[in-house]
Design a protein around this motif. Sequence first.
Motif, mmCIF file in Angstrom:
data_model
loop_
_atom_site.group_PDB
_atom_site.id
_atom_site.type_symbol
_atom_site.label_atom_id
_atom_site.label_comp_id
_atom_site.label_asym_id
_atom_site.label_seq_id
_atom_site.Cartn_x
_atom_site.Cartn_y
_atom_site.Cartn_z
ATOM 1 N N LYS A 30 2.996 31.676 0.786
ATOM 2 C CA LYS A 30 2.519 31.382 2.141
ATOM 3 C C LYS A 30 1.279 30.489 2.115
ATOM 4 C CE LYS A 30 4.557 35.604 3.994
ATOM 5 N NZ LYS A 30 5.802 34.915 4.274
ATOM 6 N N PRO A 31 1.406 29.302 2.671
ATOM 7 C CA PRO A 31 0.274 28.368 2.615
ATOM 8 C C PRO A 31 -0.759 28.643 3.721
ATOM 9 C CG PRO A 31 2.144 27.318 3.657
ATOM 10 C CD PRO A 31 2.575 28.715 3.335
ATOM 11 N N ASP A 32 -2.005 28.345 3.410
ATOM 12 C CA ASP A 32 -3.046 28.403 4.453
ATOM 13 C C ASP A 32 -2.978 27.149 5.313
ATOM 14 O OD1 ASP A 32 -4.548 30.827 3.509
ATOM 15 O OD2 ASP A 32 -4.609 29.609 1.693
ATOM 16 N N TYR A 33 -2.616 26.031 4.672
ATOM 17 C CA TYR A 33 -2.562 24.755 5.394
ATOM 18 C C TYR A 33 -1.300 24.002 4.995
ATOM 19 C CZ TYR A 33 -7.520 25.720 5.999
ATOM 20 O OH TYR A 33 -8.714 26.320 6.293
ATOM 21 N N ILE A 34 -0.677 23.385 5.977
ATOM 22 C CA ILE A 34 0.428 22.473 5.701
ATOM 23 C C ILE A 34 0.005 21.089 6.179
ATOM 24 C CG2 ILE A 34 2.831 21.895 6.203
ATOM 25 C CD1 ILE A 34 3.363 24.865 6.603
ATOM 26 N N HIS A 35 0.128 20.117 5.300
ATOM 27 C CA HIS A 35 -0.216 18.738 5.651
ATOM 28 C C HIS A 35 1.062 17.907 5.695
ATOM 29 C CE1 HIS A 35 -4.300 19.937 4.517
ATOM 30 N NE2 HIS A 35 -3.762 20.425 3.410
ATOM 31 N N ILE A 36 1.170 17.088 6.701
ATOM 32 C CA ILE A 36 2.308 16.173 6.788
ATOM 33 C C ILE A 36 1.845 14.801 6.317
ATOM 34 C CG2 ILE A 36 4.024 15.102 8.305
ATOM 35 C CD1 ILE A 36 4.353 18.139 8.060
ATOM 36 N N MET A 37 2.525 14.283 5.304
ATOM 37 C CA MET A 37 2.202 12.942 4.798
ATOM 38 C C MET A 37 3.157 11.954 5.451
ATOM 39 S SD MET A 37 0.489 11.264 2.041
ATOM 40 C CE MET A 37 -0.018 12.501 0.958
ATOM 41 N N ASP A 38 2.586 10.919 6.007
ATOM 42 C CA ASP A 38 3.402 9.899 6.666
ATOM 43 C C ASP A 38 2.801 8.539 6.348
ATOM 44 O OD1 ASP A 38 5.215 8.606 8.291
ATOM 45 O OD2 ASP A 38 4.089 8.991 10.142
ATOM 46 N N ASP A 39 3.615 7.688 5.761
ATOM 47 C CA ASP A 39 3.189 6.337 5.472
ATOM 48 C C ASP A 39 1.854 6.286 4.716
ATOM 49 O OD1 ASP A 39 3.497 3.643 5.459
ATOM 50 O OD2 ASP A 39 2.602 3.316 7.429
ATOM 51 N N GLY A 40 1.749 7.145 3.703
ATOM 52 C CA GLY A 40 0.577 7.081 2.828
ATOM 53 C C GLY A 40 -0.688 7.709 3.362
ATOM 54 N N ARG A 41 -0.578 8.481 4.431
ATOM 55 C CA ARG A 41 -1.765 9.206 4.866
ATOM 56 C C ARG A 41 -1.365 10.572 5.422
ATOM 57 N NH1 ARG A 41 -1.875 5.020 8.751
ATOM 58 N NH2 ARG A 41 -3.678 4.108 7.702
ATOM 59 N N ILE A 42 -2.334 11.472 5.505
ATOM 60 C CA ILE A 42 -2.048 12.773 6.102
ATOM 61 C C ILE A 42 -2.145 12.620 7.606
ATOM 62 C CG2 ILE A 42 -2.897 15.143 6.372
ATOM 63 C CD1 ILE A 42 -3.611 15.082 3.389
ATOM 64 N N SER A 43 -0.999 12.769 8.268
ATOM 65 C CA SER A 43 -0.970 12.509 9.709
ATOM 66 C C SER A 43 -1.165 13.778 10.528
ATOM 67 C CB SER A 43 0.358 11.858 10.100
ATOM 68 O OG SER A 43 1.426 12.722 9.789
ATOM 69 N N LYS A 44 -0.955 14.907 9.913
ATOM 70 C CA LYS A 44 -1.090 16.166 10.651
ATOM 71 C C LYS A 44 -1.402 17.297 9.681
ATOM 72 C CE LYS A 44 1.453 17.620 14.748
ATOM 73 N NZ LYS A 44 1.379 16.503 15.632
ATOM 74 N N THR A 45 -2.215 18.226 10.121
ATOM 75 C CA THR A 45 -2.490 19.432 9.332
ATOM 76 C C THR A 45 -2.377 20.633 10.246
ATOM 77 O OG1 THR A 45 -3.962 18.304 7.755
ATOM 78 C CG2 THR A 45 -4.268 20.665 8.002
ATOM 79 N N GLY A 46 -1.726 21.666 9.762
ATOM 80 C CA GLY A 46 -1.597 22.864 10.596
ATOM 81 C C GLY A 46 -1.154 24.047 9.770
ATOM 82 N N LYS A 74 0.839 -1.191 0.000
ATOM 83 C CA LYS A 74 0.000 0.000 0.000
ATOM 84 C C LYS A 74 0.877 1.245 0.000
ATOM 85 C CE LYS A 74 -4.631 -0.409 1.775
ATOM 86 N NZ LYS A 74 -5.569 0.023 2.804
ATOM 87 N N ILE A 75 0.634 2.121 -0.936
ATOM 88 C CA ILE A 75 1.402 3.375 -0.968
ATOM 89 C C ILE A 75 0.587 4.497 -0.342
ATOM 90 C CG2 ILE A 75 2.538 5.049 -2.443
ATOM 91 C CD1 ILE A 75 2.916 2.916 -4.501
ATOM 92 N N LEU A 76 -0.714 4.492 -0.622
ATOM 93 C CA LEU A 76 -1.607 5.468 0.014
ATOM 94 C C LEU A 76 -2.632 4.704 0.842
ATOM 95 C CD1 LEU A 76 -2.228 7.983 -2.936
ATOM 96 C CD2 LEU A 76 -0.564 8.158 -1.073
ATOM 97 N N ASN A 77 -2.825 5.176 2.046
ATOM 98 C CA ASN A 77 -3.644 4.435 3.002
ATOM 99 C C ASN A 77 -4.921 5.168 3.402
ATOM 100 O OD1 ASN A 77 -2.092 2.015 3.659
ATOM 101 N ND2 ASN A 77 -0.533 3.490 4.283
ATOM 102 N N GLY A 78 -5.552 5.831 2.448
ATOM 103 C CA GLY A 78 -6.791 6.545 2.787
ATOM 104 C C GLY A 78 -6.523 8.014 3.028
ATOM 105 N N VAL A 79 -6.260 8.719 1.923
ATOM 106 C CA VAL A 79 -5.961 10.155 2.043
ATOM 107 C C VAL A 79 -7.248 10.947 1.846
ATOM 108 C CG1 VAL A 79 -4.627 12.092 1.119
ATOM 109 C CG2 VAL A 79 -3.637 9.795 1.134
ATOM 110 N N ASN A 80 -7.460 11.897 2.725
ATOM 111 C CA ASN A 80 -8.616 12.788 2.621
ATOM 112 C C ASN A 80 -8.118 14.219 2.549
ATOM 113 O OD1 ASN A 80 -10.946 10.881 3.080
ATOM 114 N ND2 ASN A 80 -9.710 10.481 4.892
ATOM 115 N N LEU A 81 -8.626 14.959 1.604
ATOM 116 C CA LEU A 81 -8.202 16.364 1.490
ATOM 117 C C LEU A 81 -9.262 17.152 0.733
ATOM 118 C CD1 LEU A 81 -5.901 18.458 1.942
ATOM 119 C CD2 LEU A 81 -5.070 17.860 -0.329
#
Length: 336
Positions: free
Chosen positions: A301-317, A122-129
């Motif tokens: 300048k981004p409104d949102y930064i998403h951290i991708m970890d192991d095929g999913r977005i693990s953090k947004t800020g 699995k490369i992507l594990n359920g990404v929501n955006l």
Amino acid sequence: MLSRAAHVEYRLILSKPSSAFSGFQNHRSPAMALLHRFGCCSSPSSPPLLSFQKSTPNSMLFTVSAHPHHRRCPRRFSSFRLNATIVAESPTASASNGGGGPPKLLLEVKDLTAVISESGKKILNGVNLSIYEGEIHAIMGKNGSGKSTFAKGENLLEMEAEDRSLAGLFLSFQSPVEIPGVSNSDFLLMAYNARRRKLGLPELDPLQFYGYIMPKLEMVNIKADFLNRNVNEGFSGGEKKRNEILQLAVLGAELAILDEIDSGLDVDALRDVAKAVNALMTPTNSVLMITHYRRLLEFIKPDYIHIMDDGRISKTGDISIANILEKEGYKAMSTP
Ligand SMILES: Nc1ncnc2c1ncn2[C@@H]1O[C@H](COP(=O)(O)OP(=O)(O)OP(=O)(O)O)[C@@H](O)[C@H]1O
């Protein structure tokens, strides 16, 4: 090696189809257009397997299965299986609401997964955006965490630039492709006129196009003689990246996906590229950029930064995430 069973499946819901999708009113053209968009042109004798499920005035749902031996389906794509629901709101609908009201949804990705068919990895594990008009999103993450796979779904890599443009989408490449024998000016003129045709606008002749593109060249700080050179052929890494942004400036996009647009750029080039991207932002379009470095985010300048970890977005800020990353690395991002 290809497995005969390997196939690629897409499931798309297009809300309020734009003029770019107007040909989708009959059952044949969606197949051809969609396959073409994903770089899988089939011959008339080998039609794609398309299941047209539902159509309303505002939406269409269909599934395409493309077999790997279709012309232009490269081997590497065939090994993927992608499943997702992608809701793409039409540019026309967005523009009509540009004067007020809540921002329009430009892209919604729900539970996107990608699997290597052969290995089952699995490369992507359920990404929501969700991306709304006027927003700038950045995706950061370790090497191999799935950022590029998410941004392009691999299958989009073979799509023609004008087809992406017609769909209101612009993809910059991590490693921009060379097109030997096709001049930059011919390529851009062709792609731009294709968009104008779809929008019902008269095509520009080369002289008119020259007038249109000159300010764009200035915007990206590219010399006019680059127009005479073949697309990206012999360009330095930085010149290729600038050329990507020139394409964005010429073609325009509701959603621009910029994959490591900062890699290989010197400080001045980074500024030029960032300045051009900022200049292209309007209240009705949006940018999704992938980067490893905070430096780009100082300029765009981004409104949102998403951290991708192991095929999913693990953090947004917000930008504070990039500040922590810069100081402490990805270990600071791991969830307890
Ligand atoms: N066609 C493929 N076959 C097998 N593995 C693949 C394929 N495409 C991608 N991968 C694997 O999927 C993982 C995610 O790749 P991806 O390019 O999306 O990562 P990334 O986060 O963009 O990395 P980077 O920061 O290095 O660009 C990697 O481990 C990669 O090797």
